[in-house]
Write an enzyme that holds these catalytic residues in place. Sequence first.
Site, PDB file in Angstrom:
ATOM      1  N   ASP A 148       0.856  -1.187   0.000  1.00  0.00           N
ATOM      2  CA  ASP A 148       0.000   0.000   0.000  1.00  0.00           C
ATOM      3  C   ASP A 148       0.891   1.235   0.000  1.00  0.00           C
ATOM      4  OD1 ASP A 148      -3.242   0.251   0.937  1.00  0.00           O
ATOM      5  OD2 ASP A 148      -2.042   2.078   1.041  1.00  0.00           O
ATOM      6  N   PRO A 165     -13.307   5.627  -5.548  1.00  0.00           N
ATOM      7  CA  PRO A 165     -14.422   6.433  -5.031  1.00  0.00           C
ATOM      8  C   PRO A 165     -15.165   7.166  -6.143  1.00  0.00           C
ATOM      9  CG  PRO A 165     -12.337   7.560  -4.666  1.00  0.00           C
ATOM     10  CD  PRO A 165     -11.993   6.237  -5.267  1.00  0.00           C
ATOM     11  N   THR A 166     -16.255   7.834  -5.767  1.00  0.00           N
ATOM     12  CA  THR A 166     -16.963   8.657  -6.740  1.00  0.00           C
ATOM     13  C   THR A 166     -16.098   9.880  -7.040  1.00  0.00           C
ATOM     14  OG1 THR A 166     -19.049   7.916  -5.815  1.00  0.00           O
ATOM     15  CG2 THR A 166     -19.129   9.914  -7.149  1.00  0.00           C
ATOM     16  N   PHE A 195     -17.388  -9.789  -3.374  1.00  0.00           N
ATOM     17  CA  PHE A 195     -18.776  -9.637  -2.916  1.00  0.00           C
ATOM     18  C   PHE A 195     -18.900  -9.635  -1.395  1.00  0.00           C
ATOM     19  CE2 PHE A 195     -19.132 -11.517  -7.192  1.00  0.00           C
ATOM     20  CZ  PHE A 195     -19.977 -10.596  -7.791  1.00  0.00           C
ATOM     21  N   ALA A 255     -25.099  -6.471  -8.906  1.00  0.00           N
ATOM     22  CA  ALA A 255     -25.386  -7.120  -7.613  1.00  0.00           C
ATOM     23  C   ALA A 255     -25.615  -6.051  -6.547  1.00  0.00           C
ATOM     24  CB  ALA A 255     -24.236  -8.047  -7.217  1.00  0.00           C
ATOM     25  N   ALA A 257     -26.476  -2.930  -7.018  1.00  0.00           N
ATOM     26  CA  ALA A 257     -27.675  -2.153  -7.345  1.00  0.00           C
ATOM     27  C   ALA A 257     -28.936  -2.918  -6.915  1.00  0.00           C
ATOM     28  CB  ALA A 257     -27.714  -1.855  -8.845  1.00  0.00           C
ATOM     29  N   LEU A 283     -29.198  -5.218  -4.523  1.00  0.00           N
ATOM     30  CA  LEU A 283     -29.289  -5.255  -3.055  1.00  0.00           C
ATOM     31  C   LEU A 283     -29.811  -3.924  -2.521  1.00  0.00           C
ATOM     32  CD1 LEU A 283     -25.925  -7.107  -2.293  1.00  0.00           C
ATOM     33  CD2 LEU A 283     -28.225  -7.987  -1.851  1.00  0.00           C
ATOM     34  N   CYS A 289     -19.959   1.611  -0.655  1.00  0.00           N
ATOM     35  CA  CYS A 289     -20.131   1.111  -2.027  1.00  0.00           C
ATOM     36  C   CYS A 289     -21.506   1.278  -2.668  1.00  0.00           C
ATOM     37  CB  CYS A 289     -19.701  -0.344  -2.082  1.00  0.00           C
ATOM     38  SG  CYS A 289     -17.930  -0.490  -1.791  1.00  0.00           S
ATOM     39  N   LYS A 296     -22.052   4.759  -4.309  1.00  0.00           N
ATOM     40  CA  LYS A 296     -21.006   4.964  -5.324  1.00  0.00           C
ATOM     41  C   LYS A 296     -21.229   4.048  -6.539  1.00  0.00           C
ATOM     42  CE  LYS A 296     -16.914   2.479  -4.324  1.00  0.00           C
ATOM     43  NZ  LYS A 296     -16.753   1.528  -5.393  1.00  0.00           N
TER      44      LYS A 296
END
Length: 458
Positions: free
Chosen positions: A36, A92-93, A161, A222, A224, A226, A275, A278
């Site tokens: 990282d 991110p957005t 997921f 997936a 969207a 949920l 998530c 976004k």
Amino acid sequence: MTFEKNILCIGAGYVGGPTMAMIAYKCPRYRVTVVDINPQRIAAWNSDELPIFEPGLDAIVGATRGRNLFFSTDIEAGIRDNDIIFVGVNTPTKSFGLGAGMAADLQYWEKTARQILTFSKSSKIVIEKCTLPVKTALAMERILNCREDGICFDVLSNPEFLAEGTALRDLEEPDRILIGSRETDRGLQARATLVDIYANWVPREKIVTSNIWSSELSKLVANAFLAQRISSINAISALCEKAEADVTEVTRAVGMDSRIGPKFLNASVGFGGSCFKKDILNLVYLCRHYGLEEVADYWESVVTINCHQQERFIENMLGAMFNTLAGKRICLWGFAFKANTGDTRESPAIFIARRLLEERAELIVSDPKALKNARTDLAGVEGKISYIEDPLVAAEGCHAIALLTEWDIYRHLDFRRIFDSMVQPASIFDGRNVLDHRRCFDIGFNVYPVGKPPLVHF
Ligand code: NAD
Ligand code: UGA
């Protein structure tokens, strides 16, 4: 010791850390390294206080770190020395320029692609672990496949997921593993290599393969779907409050239809997390890009309803408390976006706290794991805020409690003692419908659940 495979993950976040810890745990013959750019994050992964709270994570990191799991800031060596590279950086957005507020910000992802290109001394399999707009793999291939020294890169899509709070269980017993690849000889070979890694612990029938674009798109879809279930039931909760119906009873009746199913139908103060919003906005942006305005509007309404649900919660509080919150002490039980995590990204609690402060209420914020993040989220916001971990102490002298996160501890408290310590008339706004409303009402509270008739003494 020589390892059978050398695996790297770029990005040591909520996805990279737990996912790689699980691979290392299940595959002792593989060497797994996580790198990282953030040295504090890596130092925390190498310490006794891991950078994220996730049930069961300490145990598997404890069992693998230093054996076949390593955390490092040396990105160059990581890329050079490993043949299989997962990319788990943040997406991110976008907050600036074209697509601001909607599109995915791909700068971290693209920087990673360029680092892989620069530091590679041999061919690699590169795996998209982060959530990306469909067709991003094409851009990755275009960046990577421009070397003339015979070094090749095969790009796969392997979306994650897992849900926070249950990440380890989700990783150990996933509903499915999805691997998308090019359907060329090289693409299929790379796909087989990744299938073999997961097959160390995931039954083969749960490892699903597809073309690469289907895989990228499935991840957005997936999330969207949920989120859409939550917005659907939250929209119905507003109707229940008007029509004196009970959303829990409606959910039970509707969810017993095996075609609908009972999961993910808990009415709430709204969904949060890094998530859902976004990824839906990313999907909406994609649809608009392809000229699918009506499709875009349909998905955007999932986010609109979520904002409406949070604002409705504030309106209900105001209405119940004589249309003024100025000077009143309100205790927030829970600040994390869901139980069993310290994560507060996009938590409804941030919006609720800001709105209550705008109404000039005084806030006492309580949460077992998220107070550090809560302080950061509310830093600089005008108003009186204190942070107290103990929910009983936090509620003392308050006019109302707003329960925003469904932590188990809140279900089993001494509500008589809490009621006696509060300013009367004392109210509870249960934004998760987890308390025993009748019992709280019998003790003396005015109780305001989501999507159910309130229980009030006047
Ligand atoms: P995160 O912010 O927790 O972690 C991302 C990490 O990547 C950070 O530590 C950051 O420092 C690092 N990073 C950024 N650029 C880098 C670079 N050039 N080189 C090395 N490191 C770099 O994010 P996250 O929650 O783990 O999410 C990562 C991706 O996975 C996102 O696309 C997200 O949508 C997706 N996802 C997240 C979850 C979840 O539960 N959080 C679940 C499924 C999928
Ligand atoms: C979600 C998905 O569940 C994961 O499959 C996905 O990998 C992940 O997003 C991602 O891509 O980041 P997560 O956000 O960690 O996982 O948590 P969820 O359990 O999905 O909860 C999201 C939000 O919805 C929370 O605020 C939760 O309280 C809320 N929620 C959930 C409800 O309000 N009602 C429900 O019935 C369920």
